[in-house]
Design a protein around this motif. Structure first.
Motif, short mmCIF file in Angstrom:
data_model
loop_
_atom_site.label_atom_id
_atom_site.label_comp_id
_atom_site.label_asym_id
_atom_site.label_seq_id
_atom_site.Cartn_x
_atom_site.Cartn_y
_atom_site.Cartn_z
N GLY A 189 -8.19 9.08 11.29
CA GLY A 189 -9.04 7.96 11.70
C GLY A 189 -10.05 7.52 10.68
O GLY A 189 -10.87 6.64 10.96
N ILE A 190 -10.03 8.10 9.48
CA ILE A 190 -10.99 7.72 8.44
C ILE A 190 -10.23 7.15 7.26
O ILE A 190 -9.30 7.78 6.74
CB ILE A 190 -11.84 8.93 8.00
CG1 ILE A 190 -12.67 9.44 9.18
CG2 ILE A 190 -12.76 8.54 6.85
CD1 ILE A 190 -13.47 10.68 8.89
N LYS A 191 -10.64 5.96 6.82
CA LYS A 191 -9.98 5.30 5.70
C LYS A 191 -10.79 5.54 4.43
O LYS A 191 -11.99 5.27 4.38
CB LYS A 191 -9.84 3.79 5.95
CG LYS A 191 -8.96 3.09 4.92
CD LYS A 191 -8.64 1.67 5.36
CE LYS A 191 -7.66 0.99 4.42
NZ LYS A 191 -7.30 -0.37 4.87
N THR A 192 -10.14 6.07 3.42
CA THR A 192 -10.79 6.31 2.13
C THR A 192 -10.05 5.53 1.05
O THR A 192 -8.86 5.23 1.19
CB THR A 192 -10.79 7.80 1.77
OG1 THR A 192 -9.43 8.28 1.75
CG2 THR A 192 -11.58 8.60 2.78
N THR A 193 -10.75 5.17 0.00
CA THR A 193 -10.15 4.40 -1.07
C THR A 193 -10.23 5.17 -2.38
O THR A 193 -11.13 5.98 -2.59
CB THR A 193 -10.84 3.04 -1.25
OG1 THR A 193 -12.23 3.25 -1.58
CG2 THR A 193 -10.75 2.21 0.01
N PRO A 236 -5.79 -2.28 -8.53
CA PRO A 236 -5.65 -0.85 -8.80
C PRO A 236 -6.30 -0.01 -7.70
O PRO A 236 -6.88 1.04 -7.96
CB PRO A 236 -6.37 -0.69 -10.13
CG PRO A 236 -7.49 -1.68 -10.05
CD PRO A 236 -6.96 -2.85 -9.24
N ILE A 237 -6.25 -0.50 -6.47
CA ILE A 237 -6.97 0.11 -5.35
C ILE A 237 -5.99 0.50 -4.26
O ILE A 237 -5.07 -0.24 -3.94
CB ILE A 237 -8.01 -0.87 -4.78
CG1 ILE A 237 -9.02 -1.29 -5.87
CG2 ILE A 237 -8.75 -0.25 -3.59
CD1 ILE A 237 -9.85 -2.49 -5.49
N LEU A 238 -6.20 1.68 -3.68
CA LEU A 238 -5.40 2.15 -2.56
C LEU A 238 -6.33 2.65 -1.47
O LEU A 238 -7.20 3.48 -1.71
CB LEU A 238 -4.47 3.28 -3.00
CG LEU A 238 -3.73 4.03 -1.88
CD1 LEU A 238 -2.77 3.10 -1.15
CD2 LEU A 238 -3.00 5.25 -2.44
N GLY A 239 -6.15 2.12 -0.25
CA GLY A 239 -6.88 2.63 0.91
C GLY A 239 -5.92 3.40 1.80
O GLY A 239 -4.89 2.85 2.21
N HIS A 258 -13.10 -1.82 5.80
CA HIS A 258 -12.46 -0.51 5.68
C HIS A 258 -12.90 0.42 6.81
O HIS A 258 -12.09 1.12 7.41
CB HIS A 258 -12.78 0.12 4.33
CG HIS A 258 -12.04 -0.50 3.19
ND1 HIS A 258 -12.39 -0.33 1.87
CD2 HIS A 258 -10.96 -1.32 3.17
CE1 HIS A 258 -11.55 -0.99 1.10
NE2 HIS A 258 -10.68 -1.60 1.87
N VAL A 259 -14.19 0.41 7.10
CA VAL A 259 -14.71 1.27 8.17
C VAL A 259 -14.17 0.84 9.52
O VAL A 259 -13.65 1.65 10.30
CB VAL A 259 -16.26 1.26 8.16
CG1 VAL A 259 -16.80 1.90 9.44
CG2 VAL A 259 -16.79 2.01 6.95
N LEU A 260 -14.27 -0.45 9.82
CA LEU A 260 -13.83 -0.94 11.13
C LEU A 260 -12.33 -0.77 11.32
O LEU A 260 -11.87 -0.36 12.39
CB LEU A 260 -14.22 -2.41 11.28
CG LEU A 260 -15.72 -2.72 11.33
CD1 LEU A 260 -15.97 -4.22 11.22
CD2 LEU A 260 -16.33 -2.16 12.61
N GLY A 277 0.82 -1.21 0.00
CA GLY A 277 0.00 0.00 0.00
C GLY A 277 0.85 1.26 0.00
O GLY A 277 0.55 2.23 -0.70
N LEU A 278 1.93 1.25 0.78
CA LEU A 278 2.83 2.40 0.79
C LEU A 278 3.48 2.56 -0.58
O LEU A 278 3.61 3.69 -1.09
CB LEU A 278 3.90 2.22 1.87
CG LEU A 278 4.98 3.29 1.93
CD1 LEU A 278 4.37 4.68 2.15
CD2 LEU A 278 6.00 2.97 3.03
#
Length: 373
Positions: free
Chosen positions: A153-157, A145-148, A262-264, A118-119
């Motif tokens: 404290g909020i994860k977005t993709t 082709p996805i990055l979260g 993703h939320v949890l 991911g990094l």
């Protein structure tokens, strides 16, 4: 390498099944090197991409491995950054970006699991630099082709073809030392990609074949790994299955399960793979009535009579945590997480309803067996 998926594809092509209807399949452009000892080709693959100054990325726990493999780059090695963390925090990416700029880095080598890959994706997206991924777990991030990313404290993709690594080196030997517990959790994470690919709105015959074969490969490999971690055949099957599941994750859209995780994960900083392993049977049960064909294929791959229960039983057989409470989620966060999930839900076979989602999360928090409702 197992060839059941290839054989299945050949059967579909030969029969010309008219029931398939119209579908779309977009292949990714990347190079895969698969086998035992393939990480020794890192210098060769870097040369092929024109990399002259590579920054090796790892977590703190894997920096020794990064140094060992990085040595194979010779004078192409520009340095090591060992600060990769779960959920790709933006502040970590910014810190690594400073090293990229200060050392005239012209290529990235991510060695590790989903956190490190991911990094690598985040840095490649910001810089346009070529990216080589050397996975050491079964997470599958290297195929997508996805990055979260997580901020405050909020994860977005986000999704972009530029996120797919240019080369992925699968080395079975690098997975032999992966502890059985981490192997099991990472493998369930990979299975989750395939489960959702089977009921994705843009599912197609090719990804469905890969999904079922990927689930089957991992389901037969993971119990063997828990008993005999150095079994090369089991490790090969698991890495092969993870590759297929990762391809599915990158080829079609994900649904409720991935939104929940993703939320949890972002909200409570939960361990990524264990969260997937706990939530998956409950998400499958939620969607079971709305996706009967997918459930049939999942159950067949697991050699089970019921897909959600089969997933739950596999996790139990692998001695994985069954309760979100056991991995750090507070009971008081259940309602808040449900609200976040329904606020911007992913496409899903069954409508995403607030009360039902809260019940699902509560059941996963308690560790209940999956219940269809």
């Amino acid at each position: 390498m197992p060839d059941a998926g290839s054989a299945s594809i050949a059967r579909v092509a030969a029969t010309g099944d008219a029931s398939l209807g119209t579908f779309f399949y977009c292949s990714q452009r990347y190079r895969v090197v698969f086998g035992a000892g393939t990480s020794t080709r890192l210098g060769e693959e870097s040369e092929r991409l024109g990399i002259k100054r590579a920054l090796v990325l790892t977590t703190n726990a894997q920096q020794d491995l990064g140094r060992r493999l990085g040595a194979g780059l010779g004078d192409r090695l520009a340095g090591l950054y060992a600060g990769a963390r779960m959920h790709t925090p933006v502040e970590v990416t910014n810190e690594a970006l400073g090293i990229v700029e200060s050392r005239d880095v012209d290529g990235l080598v991510a060695i590790g699991g989903g956190s490190t890959v991911g990094l690598g994706k985040a840095l490649s997206l910001r810089t346009g630099l070529p990216h080589i991924a050397v996975p050491t777990t079964y997470a599958g991030s290297e195929m997508t082709p996805i990055l979260g990313e997580t901020a405050n404290g909020i994860k977005t993709t986000q999704q972009s073809q530029d996120l797919v690594p240019d080369t992925v080196i699968y080395d079975v030997d690098l997975t032999v030392s992966l502890p059985p517990h981490i192997s099991a959790a990472s493998g369930l994470n990979a299975i989750a990609h395939a489960v959702e690919a089977l009921y994705a709105p843009d599912a197609n015959p090719l990804t469905s074949l890969m999904a079922e074969d990927g689930i089957a490969a991992l389901a037969r490999a993971l119990p063997r790994i828990v008993v005999a971690p150095a079994d090369p055949s089991a490790r090969r099957d698991a890495l092969y299955g993870a590759w297929l599941c990762g391809v599915c994750l990158g080829a079609v859209g994900m649904s409720l399960h991935h939104k929940l995780c993703h939320v949890l994960g972002g909200m409570f900083d939960l361990p990524h793979a264990e969260t997937h392993a706990i939530v998956l049977p409950h998400a499958a049960a939620y969607n079971a009535a709305a996706a009967p064909d997918a459930m049939t294929r999942i159950a067949r791959a697991l050699r089970a009579t019921d897909a959600p229960q089969g997933l739950f039983d596999l996790a139990r057989r692998l001695a994985l945590p069954r309760r979100l409470a056991d991995i750090g989620m507070p009971e008081g966060g259940i309602a808040r997480a449900a609200e976040m999930v329904v606020r911007s839900p992913y496409a899903n076979p069954r409508p995403v309803e607030r009360v039902a989602i809260q019940d699902l999360i509560a059941a996963a928090w308690r560790g209940d067996a999956p219940a269809r409702n």
